[in-house]
Scaffold this motif. Structure first.
Motif, mmCIF file in Angstrom:
data_model
loop_
_atom_site.group_PDB
_atom_site.id
_atom_site.type_symbol
_atom_site.label_atom_id
_atom_site.label_comp_id
_atom_site.label_asym_id
_atom_site.label_seq_id
_atom_site.Cartn_x
_atom_site.Cartn_y
_atom_site.Cartn_z
ATOM 1 N N ASN A 232 0.821 -1.217 0.000
ATOM 2 C CA ASN A 232 0.000 0.000 0.000
ATOM 3 C C ASN A 232 0.851 1.261 0.000
ATOM 4 O O ASN A 232 0.563 2.226 0.715
ATOM 5 N N HIS A 235 0.196 3.328 -4.409
ATOM 6 C CA HIS A 235 -0.972 4.162 -4.728
ATOM 7 C C HIS A 235 -0.866 5.575 -4.150
ATOM 8 O O HIS A 235 -1.701 6.423 -4.426
ATOM 9 N N CYS A 242 6.605 5.859 -8.750
ATOM 10 C CA CYS A 242 6.504 4.426 -8.465
ATOM 11 C C CYS A 242 7.628 3.658 -9.152
ATOM 12 O O CYS A 242 8.259 2.778 -8.556
ATOM 13 N N GLU A 263 -0.949 -4.302 -3.303
ATOM 14 C CA GLU A 263 -1.784 -3.141 -3.610
ATOM 15 C C GLU A 263 -3.205 -3.612 -3.890
ATOM 16 O O GLU A 263 -3.411 -4.752 -4.325
ATOM 17 N N GLN A 282 -8.755 8.016 -3.755
ATOM 18 C CA GLN A 282 -7.338 8.131 -4.082
ATOM 19 C C GLN A 282 -7.004 9.521 -4.608
ATOM 20 O O GLN A 282 -6.007 10.127 -4.229
ATOM 21 N N SER A 286 -4.571 11.450 -1.792
ATOM 22 C CA SER A 286 -3.158 11.232 -2.070
ATOM 23 C C SER A 286 -2.546 12.352 -2.899
ATOM 24 O O SER A 286 -3.231 13.301 -3.290
ATOM 25 N N THR A 290 -1.767 10.752 -8.459
ATOM 26 C CA THR A 290 -1.804 9.344 -8.078
ATOM 27 C C THR A 290 -3.174 8.771 -8.416
ATOM 28 O O THR A 290 -4.135 9.497 -8.658
ATOM 29 N N LYS A 291 -3.247 7.442 -8.417
ATOM 30 C CA LYS A 291 -4.511 6.807 -8.774
ATOM 31 C C LYS A 291 -4.509 5.363 -8.296
ATOM 32 O O LYS A 291 -3.447 4.759 -8.101
ATOM 33 N N ALA A 292 -5.703 4.846 -8.090
ATOM 34 C CA ALA A 292 -5.845 3.415 -7.859
ATOM 35 C C ALA A 292 -5.554 2.709 -9.177
ATOM 36 O O ALA A 292 -5.888 3.217 -10.252
ATOM 37 N N ARG A 293 -4.929 1.537 -9.109
ATOM 38 C CA ARG A 293 -4.467 0.884 -10.337
ATOM 39 C C ARG A 293 -5.002 -0.539 -10.453
ATOM 40 O O ARG A 293 -5.261 -1.212 -9.463
#
Length: 328
Positions: A232, A235, A242, A263, A282, A286, A290-293
């Motif tokens: 975690n 994200h 990253c 993640e 997200q 954040s 950024t983003k949830a993937r």
């Protein structure tokens, strides 16, 4: 229905207040009246009575008669000493995250994180300035990490390793579970200096001689280990950062070293409210960008960092695992 949904924000705040007051702990062994709870929590008797009536009506607590309240299977998750405790996560969600979510319109209009508009900087800047918020955040992350740690500890890879490095491992919750299951292992938990200072309490409480905390930078040289864990963390960063973080870990890896990336997998075709909420949350909380993937996107970041994927698997309903090694 719309009115009921709008009231969800108020209910979430009510649960967070009950968590902050430690009500579930107070009634864990003996039901108490609203008045007794008011005395214990130094609260207004009339208002605590209204709070408990609301939460009982929603099935959070149970009114067992004579205005006495007991825990249910739901409020048991608010008990501090429960292995499944979500007390501090509920506090985080109903306090710092709740405040940030109030600036949702800012994120919608600008595409920028609402942390800047709410706190004047990033979430981590705020946590450094506000020690109590930082403490709650660390414990909330431990709440979410605890079940993952127990399941991750069952992996065969730990049987032949000797040192596990958790990059961004908070107060060492995941490592504690792994070390408990594998007495031959040593663990190194790397995180921000303030997090490591708070985590010293963990060592004192568990008397662990095999868990070491190291204050450091994710992007600086890392200690050597057989297994690296990043849970975690991705994200919270842009794609470029990253890749930089993963590439930095790669430079510390030997050919037989593995990296475990954990993640949430937020897939484009998963339209469940929980996953859609995660995707929007997200953007609000954040770092901007950024983003949830999805699983494929996480594997793409791993590949760009010079790592090859050996396995992907779902650990829990909200945690995916990508196991990888370095390319030779």
């Amino acid at each position: 229905m719309l009115v009921r949904l709008m009231g969800g924000a108020w209910l979430a705040k009510a649960i967070a207040v009950a968590a902050r007051l430690g009500i579930a702990d107070l009634i864990a062994t003996k039901p108490l009246t609203a008045f007794e709870l008011a005395v214990e929590t130094q609260a207004d008797p009339d208002i605590i009575d209204r709070l408990m009536r609301l939460l009982a009506a929603c099935g959070i607590f149970e009114n067992i008669g004579l205005n006495r309240y007991a825990n249910t299977s739901v409020s048991a998750l608010l008990c501090s000493d429960s292995e499944s405790s979500l007390r501090h996560f509920c506090m985080l969600a109903g306090e710092s995250y709740y405040d940030i979510w109030g600036a949702l319109l800012h994120t919608i209009k600008t595409g920028q994180s609402a942390c800047q508009a709410t706190f004047g900087g990033s979430l981590y800047d705020y946590l450094e300035r506000e020690p109590e918020a930082g403490r709650v955040y660390d414990l909330a992350m431990a709440d979410l990490a605890r079940p993952v740690g127990r399941l991750l500890a069952e992996r065969a890879e730990f049987k032949t390793a000797h040192t596990v490095v958790d990059v961004g491992g908070g107060n060492g919750t995941v490592l504690q579970a792994i070390l408990a299951a594998h007495p031959h292992l040593q663990g190194i938990c790397l995180d921000r200096e303030s997090v490591c200072c708070h985590a010293l309490d963990v060592i004192e409480a568990t008397n662990s001689q095999r868990l070491n905390f190291l204050a450091g930078d994710f992007f600086a040289p890392l200690p050597k280990g057989n297994i690296y864990i990043v849970k975690n963390v991705l994200h919270n960063w842009s794609d470029a950062r990253c890749v930089q973080l993963l590439a930095n870990i790669r430079t510390s890896m030997c050919p037989d070293t593995i990296l475990m990336v954990l993640e949430p997998f937020v897939e484009p075709d998963d339209h469940s409210p929980r996953h859609r909420m995660d995707a929007l949350l997200q953007a609000v909380i954040s770092e901007t960008g950024t983003k949830a993937r999805s699983e494929a996107q996480i594997k793409g970041l791993v590949s760009q960092a010079g790592l090859k994927v050996e396995e992907t698997v779902s650990i829990t309903s909200n945690c995916g695992l990508v196991v990888c090694r370095r390319f030779e």
